[in-house]
Design an enzyme around this catalytic site. Structure first.
Site, PDB file in Angstrom:
ATOM      1  CE  LYS A  61      -4.272   1.703   2.111  1.00 20.98           C
ATOM      2  NZ  LYS A  61      -5.035   1.846   0.874  1.00 20.98           N
TER       3      LYS A  61
HETATM    4  N1  PMP Z   1      -7.821  -2.027  -2.886  1.00 18.97           N
HETATM    5  C1  PMP Z   1      -7.223  -0.820  -2.882  1.00 18.97           C
HETATM    6  C2  PMP Z   1      -6.380  -0.462  -4.038  1.00 18.97           C
HETATM    7  C3  PMP Z   1      -7.423   0.071  -1.828  1.00 18.97           C
HETATM    8  O1  PMP Z   1      -6.833   1.272  -1.836  1.00 18.97           O
HETATM    9  C4  PMP Z   1      -8.264  -0.306  -0.765  1.00 18.97           C
HETATM   10  C5  PMP Z   1      -8.510   0.663   0.370  1.00 18.97           C
HETATM   11  N2  PMP Z   1      -7.546   0.565   1.352  1.00 18.97           N
HETATM   12  C6  PMP Z   1      -8.836  -1.566  -0.778  1.00 18.97           C
HETATM   13  C7  PMP Z   1      -8.605  -2.402  -1.856  1.00 18.97           C
HETATM   14  C8  PMP Z   1      -9.669  -2.040   0.361  1.00 18.97           C
HETATM   15  O2  PMP Z   1      -8.823  -2.362   1.435  1.00 18.97           O
HETATM   16  P1  PMP Z   1      -9.339  -2.215   2.943  1.00 18.97           P
HETATM   17  O3  PMP Z   1     -10.590  -3.004   3.017  1.00 18.97           O
HETATM   18  O4  PMP Z   1      -8.272  -2.790   3.776  1.00 18.97           O
HETATM   19  O5  PMP Z   1      -9.577  -0.774   3.160  1.00 18.97           O
END
Ligand code: PMP
Length: 328
Positions: free
Chosen positions: A164
């Site tokens: 991320k």
């Molecule tokens: N994919 C991407 C590219 C994201 O940025 C996010 C948001 N964080 C998610 C999926 C969903 O992840 P999460 O449920 O951990 O927020």
């Protein structure tokens, strides 16, 4: 598609100190470095007015993912999982939030723009935790018109979606821009083999014949915490079977339901894909049920999974929240 309010916090956490938000500045020449080299998290805390408590949702899992991202980029980093969690709580208390709030920790290697390719493991880092008010009450009559993007999702062999980091989000931005100029609300991306990955900022799930289908974590997606939460709720609360497998583009055209899941969007139904209506072209029964179950658990109105909610305010019960329906 804007989902954030434009309000800012009063205080920000920077390298171990709580400082006024306006004072958290950086030299203009360092902005490129800070963003290209930035690794981050997105977390939410939910206010429960009945028990006057702010619950941070799955704080531990978010910080575990943050530490995994930092490991992948090989930054020297001395904060422990426990210290990261405490820093978030300290920041939320300093801002005295009594409403839903979004929390964004990020770390970057220091440098100025001409040093963009200097990436020594020992280079000093900055850790910042920002936050802002977030209006979470989603209107479940709303559903998005999406397109399959002509852009391909980044892959584990170039920019790993599991990581991320801010740089990865250019891929989603290209797709979102293309969708917007073509008159769609949002895109979804395929990988270089034509298999479904996710949307910019959220994972995607499908419903076919009463079963929920999800692309696996090896299909170019972030290892989403909401996706994991939804899997648990589907099985425990809704008793809906789940299948993790690769998904073809045309399955989006014949699905009964399609919906995004993510911290920011929570549960966001899809009305059409490439102008073909999904089901009846409005939020379907499974998306609606899961959205309600999710809302209840994140706010602590459903007392199951107290380990998912970290209470922020000291006067409230330390157990992670109330149980039972009566506190709704
Ligand atoms: N994919 C991407 C590219 C994201 O940025 C996010 C948001 N964080 C998610 C999926 C969903 O992840 P999460 O449920 O951990 O927020």
């Amino acid at each position: 598609m804007a989902i954030y309010s434009d309000e800012t916090a009063s205080f920000i956490w920077r390298n171990g100190e709580i400082i006024p938000w306006e004072q958290a500045t950086i030299h203009v020449n360092a902005v490129g470095h800070a963003s290209v080299a930035g690794v981050f998290e997105g977390i939410k805390a939910y206010w429960n007015d009945a028990v006057r408590q702010l619950y941070v949702f799955r704080l531990r899992e978010h910080m575990e993912r943050f530490l995994r991202s930092i490991r992948i980029v090989r930054y020297g980093f001395h904060y422990s999982l426990e210290e990261l969690q405490q820093a978030v709580l300290e920041l939320l208390r300093a801002n005295d939030y009594r409403r839903d709030v979004y929390i964004r920790p990020y770390v970057f290697q220091k440098g100025i723009v001409r040093e963009l390719l200097q990436a020594e493991p020992g280079r000093p880092t900055e850790l910042v935790i920002d936050s802002w008010p977030f209006d979470s009450c989603r209107d479940m009559s709303r559903a998005l018109h999406v397109c399959v993007s002509s852009w391909t999702r980044i892959s584990d062999s170039c920019l790993p979606p599991r990581l991320k980091c801010f740089s990865n989000y250019h891929n989603g931005r290209l797709a979102a821009m293309e969708a917007a100029v073509s008159g769609y609300d949002w895109p979804v991306l395929l990988d270089d083999r034509g298999k479904l990955t996710e949307g910019p900022g959220a994972c995607l799930l499908l419903v076919r014949d009463g079963k929920v289908i999800a692309p696996p974590v090896t299909s170019g997606i972030l290892e989403s915490i909401t996706r994991d939460t939804v899997f648990t709720l589907l099985q425990e609360a809704l008793h809906v079977p789940l299948q993790e497998r690769e998904v073809d583009r045309t399955e989006l055209y014949v699905a009964d339901e399609v919906f995004f899941v993510g911290t920011g969007w929570e549960i966001m139904p899809v009305a059409s894909v490439d102008r073909l209506p999904v089901g009846e072209g409005k939020p379907g029964p499974i998306a609606r049920a899961i959205a309600e179950a999710y809302r209840r658990v994140v706010t602590g109105r459903d007392g199951r999974h107290p380990e998912w909610r970290t209470p922020c305010l000291k006067q409230a019960p330390a157990s992670g929240g109330p149980s039972g329906e009566s506190l709704a």
